[in-house]
Design a protein around this motif. Structure first.
Motif, PDB file in Angstrom:
ATOM      1  N   VAL A 122      25.840 -70.253 -69.653  1.00  0.00           N
ATOM      2  CA  VAL A 122      26.902 -69.169 -69.460  1.00  0.00           C
ATOM      3  C   VAL A 122      27.880 -68.918 -70.609  1.00  0.00           C
ATOM      4  N   CYS A 123      28.191 -69.884 -71.317  1.00  0.00           N
ATOM      5  CA  CYS A 123      28.634 -69.796 -72.487  1.00  0.00           C
ATOM      6  C   CYS A 123      28.369 -69.023 -73.530  1.00  0.00           C
ATOM      7  N   LEU A 124      26.890 -69.327 -73.732  1.00  0.00           N
ATOM      8  CA  LEU A 124      26.036 -68.675 -74.896  1.00  0.00           C
ATOM      9  C   LEU A 124      25.914 -67.085 -74.379  1.00  0.00           C
ATOM     10  N   ALA A 125      25.782 -66.596 -73.220  1.00  0.00           N
ATOM     11  CA  ALA A 125      25.553 -65.244 -72.672  1.00  0.00           C
ATOM     12  C   ALA A 125      27.102 -64.581 -72.745  1.00  0.00           C
ATOM     13  N   VAL A 126      28.148 -65.123 -72.471  1.00  0.00           N
ATOM     14  CA  VAL A 126      29.756 -64.620 -72.658  1.00  0.00           C
ATOM     15  C   VAL A 126      29.942 -64.679 -74.148  1.00  0.00           C
ATOM     16  N   GLY A 127      29.511 -65.676 -75.075  1.00  0.00           N
ATOM     17  CA  GLY A 127      29.835 -65.508 -76.372  1.00  0.00           C
ATOM     18  C   GLY A 127      29.119 -64.268 -77.092  1.00  0.00           C
ATOM     19  N   VAL A 128      27.752 -64.136 -76.928  1.00  0.00           N
ATOM     20  CA  VAL A 128      27.088 -63.013 -77.342  1.00  0.00           C
ATOM     21  C   VAL A 128      27.782 -61.631 -76.853  1.00  0.00           C
ATOM     22  N   TRP A 129      28.264 -61.612 -75.822  1.00  0.00           N
ATOM     23  CA  TRP A 129      28.762 -60.568 -75.156  1.00  0.00           C
ATOM     24  C   TRP A 129      30.196 -60.108 -75.987  1.00  0.00           C
ATOM     25  N   PHE A 130      30.848 -61.028 -76.336  1.00  0.00           N
ATOM     26  CA  PHE A 130      31.869 -60.770 -77.176  1.00  0.00           C
ATOM     27  C   PHE A 130      31.421 -60.404 -78.735  1.00  0.00           C
ATOM     28  N   ILE A 131      30.592 -60.975 -79.076  1.00  0.00           N
ATOM     29  CA  ILE A 131      30.128 -60.865 -80.504  1.00  0.00           C
ATOM     30  C   ILE A 131      29.666 -59.315 -80.749  1.00  0.00           C
ATOM     31  N   SER A 132      28.942 -58.906 -79.476  1.00  0.00           N
ATOM     32  CA  SER A 132      28.361 -57.469 -79.485  1.00  0.00           C
ATOM     33  C   SER A 132      29.074 -56.503 -79.075  1.00  0.00           C
ATOM     34  N   ARG A 133      30.154 -56.835 -78.610  1.00  0.00           N
ATOM     35  CA  ARG A 133      31.198 -55.613 -78.069  1.00  0.00           C
ATOM     36  C   ARG A 133      31.555 -54.958 -79.218  1.00  0.00           C
ATOM     37  N   ILE A 149      38.410 -59.897 -83.770  1.00  0.00           N
ATOM     38  CA  ILE A 149      38.838 -60.755 -82.811  1.00  0.00           C
ATOM     39  C   ILE A 149      37.995 -61.077 -81.595  1.00  0.00           C
ATOM     40  N   TRP A 150      37.201 -60.051 -81.197  1.00  0.00           N
ATOM     41  CA  TRP A 150      36.212 -60.485 -80.388  1.00  0.00           C
ATOM     42  C   TRP A 150      35.098 -61.346 -80.882  1.00  0.00           C
ATOM     43  N   THR A 151      34.884 -60.871 -82.097  1.00  0.00           N
ATOM     44  CA  THR A 151      33.638 -61.681 -82.967  1.00  0.00           C
ATOM     45  C   THR A 151      34.074 -63.294 -82.881  1.00  0.00           C
ATOM     46  N   VAL A 152      35.175 -63.493 -83.424  1.00  0.00           N
ATOM     47  CA  VAL A 152      35.559 -64.922 -83.625  1.00  0.00           C
ATOM     48  C   VAL A 152      35.921 -65.404 -82.076  1.00  0.00           C
ATOM     49  N   ILE A 153      36.092 -64.984 -81.257  1.00  0.00           N
ATOM     50  CA  ILE A 153      36.016 -65.348 -79.703  1.00  0.00           C
ATOM     51  C   ILE A 153      34.516 -65.792 -79.307  1.00  0.00           C
ATOM     52  N   GLY A 154      33.766 -64.873 -79.663  1.00  0.00           N
ATOM     53  CA  GLY A 154      32.321 -64.893 -79.169  1.00  0.00           C
ATOM     54  C   GLY A 154      31.832 -66.005 -79.690  1.00  0.00           C
ATOM     55  N   VAL A 155      32.058 -66.231 -81.312  1.00  0.00           N
ATOM     56  CA  VAL A 155      31.601 -67.541 -81.998  1.00  0.00           C
ATOM     57  C   VAL A 155      31.901 -68.799 -81.576  1.00  0.00           C
TER      58      VAL A 155
END
Length: 300
Positions: free
Chosen positions: A127-138, A274-280
């Motif tokens: 779930v963390c990996l999926a959510v992280g990628v969602w933030f990075i790709s926003r 900001i979304w990218t840093v959160i995603g990472v």
């Protein structure tokens, strides 16, 4: 396991991070990148072969070649996706896809991560990996995304992830020894590269054959980094276990994502940054939890 072991096991993350950034700095075409990477890895395998204790049968060599073909095809798709999405988006998506589906494959095919608390932790990590990628790709609605081609990049990433996930599951299914498998696997990758980059095989990459120019020689550098990272990871999987070594290597996504933005100048608005840093950060938590779940997978 000493701190030195952990430090060396973390080295592939830096090598793979540098590999991703060097791809962008050495501005070759797709064929040059593919050939440079795979031949660079083969150079590493040839260099270490005399000092490695390897034992092959026809069957073990053939199985290692087959796994290398999967790795080569997966690597080719991943490289092609970079042009459409950029390193800072493509590589985290690729890493997360591999971690998620390799974990799920281990659960479904081999009954891994089913002991004690391993399964709930593994599911949280996914779930963390999926959510992280969602933030990075926003991307913001009003941001300039004309340089991104999500349709082509997404198809190529899906194609490459199939190969890159099938590879470790194939290795696991046939118990291919990491040390003995390294040379035939890189040999197979080099063969994939030579065939796939032939203009008659990949006409969509253009009719001009620039594979044997100086740029390809420079692109041996990321190939050597990739080969060295793969070799170190395989050695340390045997030394400290897959639970620790594989997730440590995947921490390269932090370097590749931030390096793509800061060093290669890939575009992000302030909100997207900001979304990218959160995603990472969330992806990093997910990668750590992958290791924790594998560590907990001990029969009671």
């Amino acid at each position: 396991t000493s701190m030195l072991d952990f430090a060396v096991a973390a080295l592939p993350a830096f090598l793979l991070g540098a590999m991703g950034i060097s791809w962008g700095l050495i501005d070759g075409d797709d064929r040059q990148r593919m050939l440079g990477q795979m031949l660079g890895a083969l150079l590493v395998a040839c260099a270490v072969l005399p000092v490695m204790s390897v034992s092959w049968t026809i069957q073990s060599f053939s199985l290692a070649i087959a796994s290398g073909l999967l790795l080569g095809v997966g690597g080719f798709g991943q490289l092609l996706a970079l042009k459409h999405l950029g390193i800072s988006r493509a590589m985290p998506l690729s890493a997360a896809g591999q971690l998620i589906f390799v974990s799920l494959g281990g659960i479904v095919l081999f009954g891994e991560l089913t002991n004690g608390q391993a399964l709930p932790v593994a599911l949280v990590s996914i779930v963390c990996l999926a959510v992280g990628v969602w933030f990075i790709s926003r991307t913001e609605k009003n941001s300039d995304t004309s340089h991104l081609n999500w349709r082509a990049g997404g198809v190529l990433l899906a194609f490459s992830t199939v190969g890159l996930v099938a590879y470790p599951l194939f290795v696991r299914a046939f118990a291919i020894d990491g040390m003995s498998g390294f040379f035939p696997q890189t040999l197979a990758c080099a063969l994939v590269a030579l065939v796939a980059t032939e203009p008659r095989v990949s006409p969509w990459l253009g009719s001009e054959d620039r594979r044997w120019e100086k740029t390809t020689a420079l692109l041996l550098i990321p190939g050597i980094l990739w080969g060295a990272a793969t070799l170190i990871t395989m050695i340390y999987i045997q030394k400290i276990g897959v639970a620790t070594a594989f997730p440590l290597a995947q921490m390269c996504v932090v370097i590749q994502t931030l390096g793509g933005i800061w060093i290669l100048g890939e575009k992000r608005s302030s909100k997207e940054m900001i979304w990218t840093v959160i995603g990472v950060v969330i992806m990093t938590v997910g990668i750590v939890l992958v290791g924790v779940s594998k560590g907990l997978d001990v029969p009671l």
